[in-house]
Design an enzyme around this catalytic site. Structure first.
Site, PDB file in Angstrom:
ATOM      1  N   ARG A 115     -20.751 -16.043 -24.899  1.00 48.00           N
ATOM      2  CA  ARG A 115     -21.423 -16.178 -23.603  1.00 48.00           C
ATOM      3  C   ARG A 115     -22.095 -17.539 -23.568  1.00 48.00           C
ATOM      4  O   ARG A 115     -22.695 -17.972 -24.569  1.00 48.00           O
ATOM      5  CB  ARG A 115     -22.489 -15.088 -23.426  1.00 48.00           C
ATOM      6  CG  ARG A 115     -21.934 -13.742 -23.022  1.00 48.00           C
ATOM      7  CD  ARG A 115     -21.380 -13.755 -21.594  1.00 48.00           C
ATOM      8  NE  ARG A 115     -20.883 -12.454 -21.166  1.00 48.00           N
ATOM      9  CZ  ARG A 115     -19.618 -12.034 -21.314  1.00 48.00           C
ATOM     10  NH1 ARG A 115     -18.726 -12.820 -21.877  1.00 48.00           N
ATOM     11  NH2 ARG A 115     -19.261 -10.837 -20.878  1.00 48.00           N
ATOM     12  N   GLU A 143     -22.324 -20.533 -15.357  1.00 49.73           N
ATOM     13  CA  GLU A 143     -20.981 -20.402 -14.768  1.00 49.73           C
ATOM     14  C   GLU A 143     -21.068 -20.118 -13.281  1.00 49.73           C
ATOM     15  O   GLU A 143     -21.943 -19.352 -12.872  1.00 49.73           O
ATOM     16  CB  GLU A 143     -20.231 -19.243 -15.448  1.00 49.73           C
ATOM     17  CG  GLU A 143     -19.762 -19.607 -16.824  1.00 49.73           C
ATOM     18  CD  GLU A 143     -19.046 -18.469 -17.533  1.00 49.73           C
ATOM     19  OE1 GLU A 143     -18.555 -17.549 -16.871  1.00 49.73           O
ATOM     20  OE2 GLU A 143     -18.971 -18.528 -18.773  1.00 49.73           O
ATOM     21  N   HIS A 173     -13.516 -19.777 -18.815  1.00 48.34           N
ATOM     22  CA  HIS A 173     -13.685 -18.357 -19.198  1.00 48.34           C
ATOM     23  C   HIS A 173     -12.343 -17.612 -19.224  1.00 48.34           C
ATOM     24  O   HIS A 173     -12.128 -16.668 -18.463  1.00 48.34           O
ATOM     25  CB  HIS A 173     -14.677 -17.671 -18.245  1.00 48.34           C
ATOM     26  CG  HIS A 173     -15.338 -16.459 -18.873  1.00 48.34           C
ATOM     27  ND1 HIS A 173     -16.688 -16.183 -18.791  1.00 48.34           N
ATOM     28  CD2 HIS A 173     -14.816 -15.448 -19.605  1.00 48.34           C
ATOM     29  CE1 HIS A 173     -16.958 -15.061 -19.430  1.00 48.34           C
ATOM     30  NE2 HIS A 173     -15.840 -14.597 -19.934  1.00 48.34           N
TER      31      HIS A 173
END
Ligand code: 8YV
Length: 322
Positions: free
Chosen positions: A240, A269, A287
């Site tokens: 993450r 993000e 991602h």
């Protein structure tokens, strides 16, 4: 049976919808971006089940907006930092995630990123695409070999182990850190040695992050942690974004205090720290950890089967416990 309302917050493969349609009336939000908090509140109103995913913030407020009939939130991800699990489960709502099915895809991507950054593949591709002149020389665009190097894994769960297994096949030695020691058979299969994080950072030639995002791991890789890494070491993050202080990372990379970084996830993000994009020793992808057709289908199907189990009075297959 169509009396149960199932809300899916983004478009998903048809195979999963078939599972859901057997147990309720399915409403798919078809926009190609995460819903805003206000849109999400509106969308879940009256839902018995919500199939949620990355960037959908699920908390007490959202459970309240859904109403007392809400039974289950099925997250299409192994990570569930988008969900306030204690707040949601305290209200009697079951939370599920999708462990296992994305292990191989994420581990494969991690190794891909590792090779990209250590062998300067992105840089080489950019050079050719920019139609830059080049010629073969023995010292041209040299990277770093992996054989005999030390991989430091932060979080030796399913994905961390799968990465370690692949790295062993590349001839790397494995050290790891985490909240607790892995089982003895895992340590022995991977010949993986447990180290406290400070020691791991100073030992590893590649540090690869596979821990969940929690209050303990937020900015785990901060300025002092980066300073503890070898100047020749690389950082890979497929966990993450907020586990890494992106600004501190950009600074360390710019000043060549570490050799490079390969990132699949970002602190804010879909934004990426602009400075990272200016640096040659950084590989960035959007991602993509679980982004294969097969894996995404398996993830959504597992989420759908969790919903079906709960809505028909059964036990969830992969519950998240607070
Ligand atoms: C997902 C992920 O693709 O599973 C996770 O935790 O980060 C990815 O595999 C993403 O979260 C989509 O919901």
């Amino acid at each position: 049976m169509v009396d149960k309302r199932i809300v899916v917050t983004r478009t998903v493969p048809e195979s999963a919808l078939d599972v859901l349609r057997e147990v309720g009336e399915v409403h798919v939000c078809t926009q190609d971006r995460p819903l805003t908090p206000a849109e999400l509140r509106e969308a879940v109103r009256g839902a018995h089940a919500v199939v949620a995913m990355l960037h959908d913030r699920i908390d007490a407020d959202l459970v309240g907006a859904a109403g007392p009939q809400l039974q289950v939130v099925a997250n299409v991800a192994v990570g569930y930092d988008n969900i306030d699990v204690p707040a949601v489960t305290d209200r009697g709502v079951i939370v599920t995630n999708t462990p296992g099915v994305l292990v191989d895809a994420t581990a494969d991507l991690t190794i891909g990123l590792l090779l990209m950054v250590t062998r300067r593949l992105g840089e080489g591709e950019r050079l050719l695409r920019a139609r830059q002149p080049w010629t073969f020389r023995l010292d041209f665009m040299l990277g770093t070999g992996l054989q005999g190097k030390v991989l430091g894994i932060v979080g030796l769960g399913g994905i961390g182990q799968a990465v370690a297994r692949r790295a062993r096949a590349f001839g790397m030695d494995v050290v790891y850190t985490g909240r607790r020691r892995a089982a003895a058979d895992v340590e022995s299969e991977l010949q993986a040695r447990f180290l406290p994080i400070e020691e791991l950072l100073g030992t590893a030639d590649v540090v690869s992050l596979h821990c969940p995002l929690t209050e303990q791991t937020r900015h785990l890789i901060d300025k002092p942690a980066l300073a503890a890494m070898k100047p020749t070491a690389y950082l890979v993050n497929t966990s993450r974004g907020p586990v890494v202080d992106e600004r501190a990372l950009a600074e360390a990379l710019r000043e060549r205090r570490i050799a490079g970084a390969a990132l699949d996830v970002f602190e804010r993000e879909p934004e990426v720290e602009p400075e990272l994009l200016e640096l040659d020793n950084v590989v960035v992808v959007p991602h993509l950890g679980s982004a294969t057709t097969e894996t995404r289908a398996a993830m959504v199907e597992l989420a759908a089967r969790n919903v079906a189990a709960v809505l028909t009075g059964g036990a969830p297959l992969t519950p998240v416990r607070s």
